[in-house]
Design a protein around this motif. Sequence first.
Motif, short mmCIF file in Angstrom:
data_model
loop_
_atom_site.label_atom_id
_atom_site.label_comp_id
_atom_site.label_asym_id
_atom_site.label_seq_id
_atom_site.Cartn_x
_atom_site.Cartn_y
_atom_site.Cartn_z
N PHE A 1 0.81 -1.21 0.00
CA PHE A 1 0.00 0.00 0.00
C PHE A 1 0.85 1.26 0.00
N ASN A 2 2.15 1.13 0.25
CA ASN A 2 2.97 2.29 0.53
C ASN A 2 3.38 3.05 -0.73
N GLN A 3 2.97 2.58 -1.90
CA GLN A 3 3.24 3.30 -3.12
C GLN A 3 2.19 4.39 -3.28
N SER A 4 2.58 5.52 -3.84
CA SER A 4 1.74 6.72 -3.82
C SER A 4 0.32 6.48 -4.31
N LYS A 5 0.17 5.83 -5.45
CA LYS A 5 -1.17 5.70 -6.01
C LYS A 5 -2.01 4.63 -5.31
N ARG A 6 -1.37 3.82 -4.44
CA ARG A 6 -2.10 2.75 -3.76
C ARG A 6 -2.47 3.10 -2.32
N GLY A 7 -1.95 4.22 -1.80
CA GLY A 7 -2.09 4.51 -0.38
C GLY A 7 -3.53 4.54 0.12
N LEU A 8 -4.44 5.11 -0.67
CA LEU A 8 -5.82 5.22 -0.22
C LEU A 8 -6.54 3.87 -0.22
N LEU A 9 -5.91 2.82 -0.72
CA LEU A 9 -6.51 1.49 -0.66
C LEU A 9 -6.38 0.90 0.74
N ALA A 10 -5.42 1.38 1.53
CA ALA A 10 -5.24 0.88 2.89
C ALA A 10 -6.46 1.26 3.73
N PRO A 11 -6.84 0.41 4.70
CA PRO A 11 -8.04 0.71 5.49
C PRO A 11 -7.94 2.02 6.27
N PHE A 12 -6.74 2.34 6.76
CA PHE A 12 -6.59 3.51 7.60
C PHE A 12 -5.41 4.35 7.12
N ALA A 13 -5.67 5.63 6.91
CA ALA A 13 -4.59 6.51 6.46
C ALA A 13 -4.86 7.94 6.90
N VAL A 14 -3.77 8.69 7.08
CA VAL A 14 -3.80 10.11 7.39
C VAL A 14 -2.97 10.80 6.32
N GLY A 15 -3.42 11.93 5.85
CA GLY A 15 -2.61 12.62 4.84
C GLY A 15 -3.17 13.96 4.46
N THR A 16 -2.60 14.53 3.42
CA THR A 16 -3.06 15.83 2.95
C THR A 16 -4.30 15.68 2.07
N LEU A 17 -5.08 16.76 2.00
CA LEU A 17 -6.34 16.73 1.27
C LEU A 17 -6.15 16.36 -0.19
N ASP A 18 -5.04 16.80 -0.80
CA ASP A 18 -4.84 16.57 -2.23
C ASP A 18 -4.88 15.08 -2.58
N GLN A 19 -4.44 14.23 -1.63
CA GLN A 19 -4.45 12.79 -1.90
C GLN A 19 -5.87 12.28 -2.12
N ALA A 20 -6.83 12.86 -1.41
CA ALA A 20 -8.23 12.48 -1.59
C ALA A 20 -8.85 13.20 -2.77
N LEU A 21 -8.50 14.47 -2.97
CA LEU A 21 -9.07 15.24 -4.08
C LEU A 21 -8.83 14.57 -5.43
N MET A 22 -7.69 13.88 -5.55
CA MET A 22 -7.37 13.25 -6.84
C MET A 22 -8.35 12.15 -7.21
N ALA A 23 -9.13 11.66 -6.24
CA ALA A 23 -10.16 10.66 -6.54
C ALA A 23 -11.23 11.25 -7.46
N ALA A 24 -11.41 12.57 -7.39
CA ALA A 24 -12.43 13.23 -8.19
C ALA A 24 -11.85 14.00 -9.36
N MET A 25 -10.53 13.88 -9.57
CA MET A 25 -9.87 14.64 -10.62
C MET A 25 -9.41 13.74 -11.77
N ASN A 26 -9.25 14.36 -12.92
CA ASN A 26 -8.79 13.62 -14.10
C ASN A 26 -7.26 13.57 -14.08
N VAL A 27 -6.74 12.78 -13.14
CA VAL A 27 -5.29 12.59 -13.02
C VAL A 27 -4.98 11.11 -13.15
N LYS A 28 -3.71 10.80 -13.35
CA LYS A 28 -3.33 9.40 -13.54
C LYS A 28 -3.73 8.56 -12.33
N HIS A 29 -4.45 7.49 -12.59
CA HIS A 29 -4.94 6.56 -11.56
C HIS A 29 -5.79 7.24 -10.49
N GLY A 30 -6.43 8.37 -10.84
CA GLY A 30 -7.36 8.98 -9.91
C GLY A 30 -8.49 8.03 -9.54
#
Length: 556
Positions: free
Chosen positions: A345-374
């Motif tokens: 899970f520790n690779q950048s694009k896979r991090g949000l797959l982990a059950p529990f995570a803390v991070g910056t908002l941009d990591q979540a925002l990319m789920a709604a953006m047209n970015v690579k592997h969003g």
Amino acid sequence: MLKPKKTKDIGAISYVQCPAKTYEDKAGNKQLGRTVFNHCQIVGEVAKELIKRSPAAHLFPQGSAFTAATHDIGKVSTHFYNKLHDACKLELLPNINFELEKQWGGHAGVSQATAKALGAPEYIAEILGGHHGFAPNLGGKTALAEQFGGEAWQSERKKLVEALEDALQEKWPQVASYATARLIAGLTSVADWIGSGQHFDNPNDDWQPKIQQALDEAGFIKPTIQTGLSFEQVFGFSPREAQSQLIEQASKPGVYVLEAPMGLGKTEAALYAAYQLLEKGLASGIYFALPTQLTSNKIYDRFNAFLTQILAENCPHKKALLLHANAWLMETEMGEEGRPGGAWFNQSKRGLLAPFAVGTLDQALMAAMNVKHGFVRAFGLAGKVVILDEVHTYDAYTGTIMDALIKLLKELDCTAIVLSATLSQKRRQTLIGKPTASMAYPLITALAKNSEQVIEREVTPPKASLTQLQLIQDENLALEEALKRAEQGQQVLWLENTVKEAQERYLQLAARTKNLGADCGLLHSRFTFEHRQNLEEKWVNLYGKPAWENHKKGNG
């Protein structure tokens, strides 16, 4: 003198003989690996198991796993065939330069063109074409293009799709919304990553028994939650009014906004609400999003202490991931490769797959953006509690993307908990997606899933405190006042506008405080990451919650 590569003059190769992968044998020689059909079948079965393990399984239409299975149908093509045969030093098809496949996005582009030609429902062709994270540029080419092998090779790709339908007993689904399309796209990429892993390298090995093991080792194991814990058992103190009211309202997926000043315990309220949803099986994990690396670093420690309290002893997910641009530099001991919740899970694009995570908002925002592997991030957030903290700090641009994220989260059966010092009524209404009326403060605004009624709960404000401000125009007078207060044992924070000015002021203060027996430190953005981290650890803790609690106990 270089010898010309061997070629063979032959028409379309049967899809049964087309390779999808290569692998190294025991002697270290590269060999052709699993066939396209075999690899696609594995990915389809991995996708089925991922759906079974997902708390958002009901969001996947029948045929989602089949979509994942068909991601590589474009590997039945002349250029990809030559690419793998060249890697293994085998005979090539004549007059095919496999380097040219980059022009149309490689085999993913051929998969997209093939699905479109076969009449796949809306979104499906684009999902297949984008499974490597970007949309291929086909330049108007269709599945019958000469570069893709013409009609003969398209016929083989069609046979492959029919064989996969037979093997998986599914067909391409009708996709009802863009959110569902992103969910299936994320499933497709994740299933492909796992299905391409070491467990499935050797084509001579039986693959069926390894699917469960591969998913377990990747960390797709449901967290084991301790049940029946009270707020006081988790945090060590009784809930305040604002905390109790938020916990009462956030009892099911939806959007919940808590506006309150510092010190009312917004963080604990959000975490306990998340715990209750996890306990009821209404959530699969938590992502805690903050505006900066510094704030996410500080919450990370508190979040892990919370996990220690709520997770069973045998739960493999005992530590959250920390997700921001410099998180890889943090010495967080997140675990070795292959441990559930560990390095996969520790690779950048896979991090949000982990059950529990803390991070910056941009990591979540990319789920709604047209970015690579969003879309992988969207798949990772599905069914989770997403806590968005310090929302008042974001600008209009970020706020617009956040609105799109919250809309997506609602469609993915998430619970969005928004924490803010204060919001305008217009901003609150945009976040909730419904009209609001209350102008009270502090305030809880709640909109549960499938409800048309917005609930607004006024919270008793904290006891007012009087703060005296003194404006000193003379710099020397200000300097002497700061030193006098430091000598009295008070905490003094001096802010400057630039790094250079901060450095100059620090030299002035440090020279004087040394004689007073007071500590003096400097914080700015130009330190190396490791140095800055050590300084932040010291000074933020001295000024923050741990120091204040220590002071109240009479220890400093």
